[in-house]
Design an enzyme around this catalytic site. Sequence first.
Site, PDB file in Angstrom:
ATOM      1  N   GLY A   1      -8.780   3.588  -8.710  1.00  0.00           N
ATOM      2  CA  GLY A   1      -8.099   4.636  -9.063  1.00  0.00           C
ATOM      3  C   GLY A   1      -8.381   4.981 -10.441  1.00  0.00           C
ATOM      4  O   GLY A   1      -8.379   4.110 -11.334  1.00  0.00           O
TER       5      GLY A   1
ATOM      6  N   VAL B   1      -2.987   9.942  -7.371  1.00  0.00           N
ATOM      7  CA  VAL B   1      -2.146  10.351  -6.290  1.00  0.00           C
ATOM      8  C   VAL B   1      -0.742  10.604  -6.988  1.00  0.00           C
ATOM      9  O   VAL B   1      -0.424   9.192  -7.277  1.00  0.00           O
ATOM     10  CB  VAL B   1      -2.414   9.999  -4.974  1.00  0.00           C
ATOM     11  CG1 VAL B   1      -1.273  10.486  -3.886  1.00  0.00           C
ATOM     12  CG2 VAL B   1      -3.835  10.097  -4.490  1.00  0.00           C
TER      13      VAL B   1
ATOM     14  N   GLY C   1      -1.621   6.406  -2.302  1.00  0.00           N
ATOM     15  CA  GLY C   1      -2.736   6.419  -3.546  1.00  0.00           C
ATOM     16  C   GLY C   1      -3.775   5.373  -2.890  1.00  0.00           C
ATOM     17  O   GLY C   1      -4.923   5.690  -2.937  1.00  0.00           O
ATOM     18  N   HIS C   2      -3.543   4.209  -2.560  1.00  0.00           N
ATOM     19  CA  HIS C   2      -4.344   3.308  -2.013  1.00  0.00           C
ATOM     20  C   HIS C   2      -4.994   4.099  -0.568  1.00  0.00           C
ATOM     21  O   HIS C   2      -6.126   3.880  -0.569  1.00  0.00           O
ATOM     22  CB  HIS C   2      -3.521   1.948  -1.338  1.00  0.00           C
ATOM     23  CG  HIS C   2      -3.096   1.216  -2.410  1.00  0.00           C
ATOM     24  ND1 HIS C   2      -1.769   1.362  -2.600  1.00  0.00           N
ATOM     25  CD2 HIS C   2      -3.771   0.748  -3.634  1.00  0.00           C
ATOM     26  CE1 HIS C   2      -1.469   0.184  -3.592  1.00  0.00           C
ATOM     27  NE2 HIS C   2      -2.579  -0.135  -4.405  1.00  0.00           N
TER      28      HIS C   2
ATOM     29  N   LEU D   1       0.803  -1.133  -0.055  1.00  0.00           N
ATOM     30  CA  LEU D   1      -0.019  -0.254  -0.067  1.00  0.00           C
ATOM     31  C   LEU D   1       0.977   1.090  -0.139  1.00  0.00           C
ATOM     32  O   LEU D   1       1.869   1.297   0.619  1.00  0.00           O
ATOM     33  CB  LEU D   1      -0.855  -0.046   1.103  1.00  0.00           C
ATOM     34  CG  LEU D   1      -1.819  -1.332   1.329  1.00  0.00           C
ATOM     35  CD1 LEU D   1      -2.756  -1.190   2.753  1.00  0.00           C
ATOM     36  CD2 LEU D   1      -2.736  -1.328  -0.029  1.00  0.00           C
ATOM     37  N   HIS D   2       0.239   2.256  -0.678  1.00  0.00           N
ATOM     38  CA  HIS D   2       1.083   3.492  -0.965  1.00  0.00           C
ATOM     39  C   HIS D   2       0.066   4.431  -0.500  1.00  0.00           C
ATOM     40  O   HIS D   2      -1.324   4.289  -0.445  1.00  0.00           O
ATOM     41  CB  HIS D   2       1.586   3.658  -1.948  1.00  0.00           C
ATOM     42  CG  HIS D   2       0.830   3.476  -3.382  1.00  0.00           C
ATOM     43  ND1 HIS D   2      -0.176   4.039  -3.719  1.00  0.00           N
ATOM     44  CD2 HIS D   2       0.973   2.403  -4.358  1.00  0.00           C
ATOM     45  CE1 HIS D   2      -0.536   3.776  -4.742  1.00  0.00           C
ATOM     46  NE2 HIS D   2      -0.016   2.454  -5.224  1.00  0.00           N
TER      47      HIS D   2
ATOM     48  N   GLN E   1      -9.085  -0.217 -16.482  1.00  0.00           N
ATOM     49  CA  GLN E   1      -9.526  -1.048 -15.276  1.00  0.00           C
ATOM     50  C   GLN E   1     -11.070  -0.661 -14.990  1.00  0.00           C
ATOM     51  O   GLN E   1     -11.766  -1.379 -14.617  1.00  0.00           O
ATOM     52  CB  GLN E   1      -8.657  -1.503 -14.465  1.00  0.00           C
ATOM     53  CG  GLN E   1      -9.291  -1.889 -13.022  1.00  0.00           C
ATOM     54  CD  GLN E   1      -8.007  -2.229 -12.111  1.00  0.00           C
ATOM     55  OE1 GLN E   1      -7.293  -3.282 -12.157  1.00  0.00           O
ATOM     56  NE2 GLN E   1      -8.049  -1.528 -11.116  1.00  0.00           N
TER      57      GLN E   1
ATOM     58  N   SER F   1       2.703   4.094  -7.403  1.00  0.00           N
ATOM     59  CA  SER F   1       2.260   2.443  -7.592  1.00  0.00           C
ATOM     60  C   SER F   1       3.069   1.766  -6.959  1.00  0.00           C
ATOM     61  O   SER F   1       4.279   2.034  -6.472  1.00  0.00           O
ATOM     62  CB  SER F   1       2.576   2.519  -9.243  1.00  0.00           C
ATOM     63  OG  SER F   1       2.679   1.110  -9.434  1.00  0.00           O
TER      64      SER F   1
ATOM     65  N   LYS G   1      -5.912   6.037 -12.120  1.00  0.00           N
ATOM     66  CA  LYS G   1      -4.687   5.605 -12.706  1.00  0.00           C
ATOM     67  C   LYS G   1      -4.764   4.553 -13.458  1.00  0.00           C
ATOM     68  O   LYS G   1      -3.985   4.318 -14.631  1.00  0.00           O
ATOM     69  CB  LYS G   1      -3.670   5.537 -11.447  1.00  0.00           C
ATOM     70  CG  LYS G   1      -2.572   4.280 -11.775  1.00  0.00           C
ATOM     71  CD  LYS G   1      -1.156   4.910 -11.471  1.00  0.00           C
ATOM     72  CE  LYS G   1      -0.218   3.994 -11.980  1.00  0.00           C
ATOM     73  NZ  LYS G   1      -0.397   2.629 -11.887  1.00  0.00           N
TER      74      LYS G   1
END
Length: 291
Positions: free
Chosen positions: A147, A176, A36-37, A33-34, A153, A185, A149
């Site tokens: 996302g 993000v 963004g998550h 996880l980063h 998907q 990512s 991103k």
Amino acid sequence: MITLATPAAMQQWARSQHASGRRIAFVPTMGALHEGHLHLMQTARSYADVVVASIFVNPLQFNSREDFDTYPRPMDEDLALCDRVQVDAVYAPTAAAMYPVGFETHVDPGSLAVPMEGAMRPGHFRGVTTVVAKLFGAVRPDVALFGQKDFQQLAVIRRMAIDLDMGIDIISVPTVREPDGLALSSRNRRLSLEDRRASVAVPDALRSAVEALATGETNAQALERTALRVLAGEPLGRVEYVRVFDAATLEPIPVIDREAVIAAAVWFSDVRIIDNMLLHPATDTTASTGM
Ligand code: AMP
């Protein structure tokens, strides 16, 4: 925060939440996880009473055994991060719980899954739709967040939720980025220092196309060429594709006369970076001020 490891345990928890009148928001992830998550999880809170995140590295959506094997799996860190952003439940099933002996049903996505990532990664989206359908079946969410991103998907999943009458609202959350523009990512942590420095060419290239559009270039191929010129200036990057397409159909368009997207996939050594930015068509007001 509760951690659940089997579909049956997850369903039971979800049923008890619904029985108490609580709405469930869901953020599926593959872990590592980063921010963004975490942003998705924090945003999820505003859509429901309880937030569920899943952590599952889905073998069905990988094209290479090596990519699957080397995908980072820092489970303890991930659980601590979920706890920090006040996730209520983490669904972290094993591969055996997800795909027991005898498993044989898949969800087959349609035309949205054909170009770009679909063309480069055969079977990838079939793996994604199948796992997301299963995760939805276990988590029983009212709303699920994805996302921007992974733009394709998102489009494929939104279509699946509609086509299969899942009754789940699919929410798109903006990408993000690092301060230099690189989209966060899980794969970024595999970039060497040199490749990490070089990878900023990807958001730079996409942004150059967005800026060219803002200054009046509406030809899609010209915008692709603008981005490709920036990428050509970075010798460490190997371009797989740069594509402008209709944001709704994902089909190529000649000019930006509707919501569009520019997306790129670029390799840095053995790490594949994907990113995209929205291309908004000029409004009448902008067109007239440009005269
Ligand atoms: P993944 O763990 O890569 O499967 O991603 C889980 C979810 O996080 C997907 O909906 C991704 O689109 C989303 N995501 C990944 N990176 C970012 C980012 N930089 N900003 C926002 N969302 C992201």
